[in-house]
Design an enzyme around this catalytic site. Structure first.
Site, short mmCIF file in Angstrom:
data_model
loop_
_atom_site.label_atom_id
_atom_site.label_comp_id
_atom_site.label_asym_id
_atom_site.label_seq_id
_atom_site.Cartn_x
_atom_site.Cartn_y
_atom_site.Cartn_z
N GLU A 149 0.83 -1.19 0.00
CA GLU A 149 0.00 0.00 0.00
C GLU A 149 0.87 1.25 0.00
O GLU A 149 1.93 1.26 0.60
CB GLU A 149 -0.89 -0.01 1.26
CG GLU A 149 -1.64 -1.33 1.41
CD GLU A 149 -2.43 -1.47 2.71
OE1 GLU A 149 -2.67 -0.45 3.38
OE2 GLU A 149 -2.79 -2.61 3.04
N GLU A 161 -9.74 5.59 3.05
CA GLU A 161 -10.14 4.78 4.20
C GLU A 161 -10.07 5.66 5.44
O GLU A 161 -9.13 6.44 5.60
CB GLU A 161 -9.19 3.59 4.37
CG GLU A 161 -9.46 2.75 5.61
CD GLU A 161 -8.41 1.64 5.85
OE1 GLU A 161 -7.48 1.51 5.04
OE2 GLU A 161 -8.53 0.94 6.86
#
Ligand SMILES: *[C@@H]1O[C@H](CO)[C@@H](O)[C@H](O)[C@H]1NC(C)=O
Ligand SMILES: *[C@@H]1O[C@H](CO)[C@@H](O)[C@H](O)[C@H]1NC(C)=O
Length: 413
Positions: free
Chosen positions: A217, A328
């Site tokens: 990520e 997120e």
């Protein structure tokens, strides 16, 4: 009278003794904790050749590349750093034309205002005692919670509030992927509580969404617990067991091997986009070197940051099966209540350019190692009244989407 005060004295003595015993226990525990914190800091912070103090209070240590945390890993004892990838999907196939058609990004890192690291060193954000003490434990410092698992398919709506993590993302699946790219608009979302965070990133995923998820990520994040402030920072993450024992943010464990002397993981990005004002975006490309199998990362058009060695992973040692792009946040409110922590710019996608946050020119690396437009892009959000996502396609931006939102609002109580 006398016996009563004698008894009283005895009780008092007993209480004092109890106090003494318990306080000495507390002291022992603290001393042990301090010892653990010191040991951890000694592991993370390597002897610098030079240190630069950033205006935001960070200390950036310029460290010899072979002294970075990756080399504490037993598998890397004899590893020779690869100074460049054997293959670069962007430069080979000329897709950086997309970038040259838009304004050249002058985005950089805040600490550059006070100096640079010498060639032949790598910049590492120094971890402080306070950083470690903000974590729930020394062991969890620098790690995402297991509940971070992104789960766009067949989500159980009952789990949404229990889980506490909310997403607004675009994704592709059902193929073999060897990388992904995106240009991400940078903002500074407001965080309601220090144990929450807001991030915008891409995910390179392999394995199942159970115990064995492999994930790479990269993106930007605001995370008061991790960094001690509300600044927007460049970050990376990796795990090979669904955020349990392996992996971490940035260089906070052995894993990523950095080669770049100019960009520090976890350091503040500057400048940030303004609502109705100038917009700034960063490009991130992650790809698998077809010869060595390592996963490389590039920031902007100029900075190849380094690589995750293939041996860190199981599924990703071969290829990724899913790519996600988007935001997120963590909602720490109990009982279905919603946090006012923002995602992206804190505004909904339908407000459009200059107001909503975006990902543009999202691309994947296919099995021929070509960067190209993804097919069959899906979108996902747990609660579109809190955070939403809207995708589109045009000539200049290719595949893009706007995403984000304010969290708590009349339609998201
Ligand atoms: C590193 O090299 C030494 C000497 O060649 C060898 O004995 C050792 O097994 C190697 N270690 C690893 C982890 O490959
Ligand atoms: C971060 O922002 C919150 C409000 O969004 C504020 O309460 C807090 O003091 C800020 N923290 C720091 C370290 O500036």
């Amino acid at each position: 009278m006398a016996t009563r005060s004698g008894k009283g004295l005895l009780v008092l003595c007993f209480l004092l003794l109890l106090l003494l015993v318990s306080s000495s226990q507390a002291r022992r525990l603290t001393a042990r904790q301090h010892f653990e914190v010191r040991k951890h800091l000694k592991r993370l912070n390597k002897t610098p050749i030079k240190t630069i103090e950033s205006p935001d209070g960070d200390l950036i240590d310029c460290v010899h590349p072979y002294h970075q945390p990756a080399f504490d890993h037993p598998f890397l004892k004899n590893h020779t750093i690869q100074m460049q990838p054997s293959f670069h999907p962007d430069r080979m196939f000329g897709t950086s034309m997309v970038e040259s058609s838009t304004e050249k990004s002058d985005i950089t890192q805040l600490w550059h205002t006070n100096g640079r690291c010498p060639d032949g060193t790598i910049p590492i954000r120094r971890t402080t005692k306070e950083d470690v003490l903000r974590a729930s434990s020394v062991k969890r410092f620098g790690k995402k919670s297991h509940r971070s698992i992104p789960r766009p398919i067949s989500i159980n709506p009952d789990l949404v509030n229990e889980n506490g993590h909310q997403h607004a993302i675009a994704y592709v699946e059902g193929d073999k992927f060897y990388g992904a790219k995106a240009t991400i608009n940078v903002w500074q979302p407001k965080i309601q509580q220090s144990n929450e965070f807001s991030l915008s990133q891409l995910w390179i995923l392999g394995g199942s969404f159970g115990q064995d998820l492999n994930s790479i990520e990269a993106g930007w994040q605001v995370s008061p617990d991790l960094y001690g402030d509300n600044n927007t920072r460049l970050f990376t993450y990796w795990t090979s067991d669904a955020y349990q024992a392996t992996g971490c943010y940035n260089l906070l464990c052995s894993g990523f091997i950095q080669i770049n002397s100019q960009i520090a993981m976890g350091a503040s990005i500057s400048p940030i986009s303004g609502f109705g004002g100038s917009q700034y975006d960063i490009s991130i490309l992650v790809w698998k070197d077809p010869k060595q199998g390592n996963w490389w990362m590039q920031f902007g058009n100029d900075y190849v940051l380094g690589y995750w060695p293939s041996f860190l992973f199981s599924y990703l040692a071969d290829s990724a099966t899913m790519i996600e792009w988007g935001g997120e946040v963590v909602n720490s409110e109990p009982d279905g209540e919603h946090t006012s922590t923002q995602m992206g710019s804190g505004h909904f996608p339908d407000e459009g350019f200059g107001k909503a946050s975006y990902f543009r020119n999202i691309q994947i690396v296919d099995s021929s190692n070509n960067l190209r437009a993804p097919k069959d892009i899906g979108t996902f959000t747990e609660q579109s009244s809190c955070y939403d996502v809207q995708n589109g396609n045009n000539g200049e931006w290719g595949n893009y989407f706007y995403y984000g939102g304010p969290g708590k609002n009349p339609n998201c109580p």
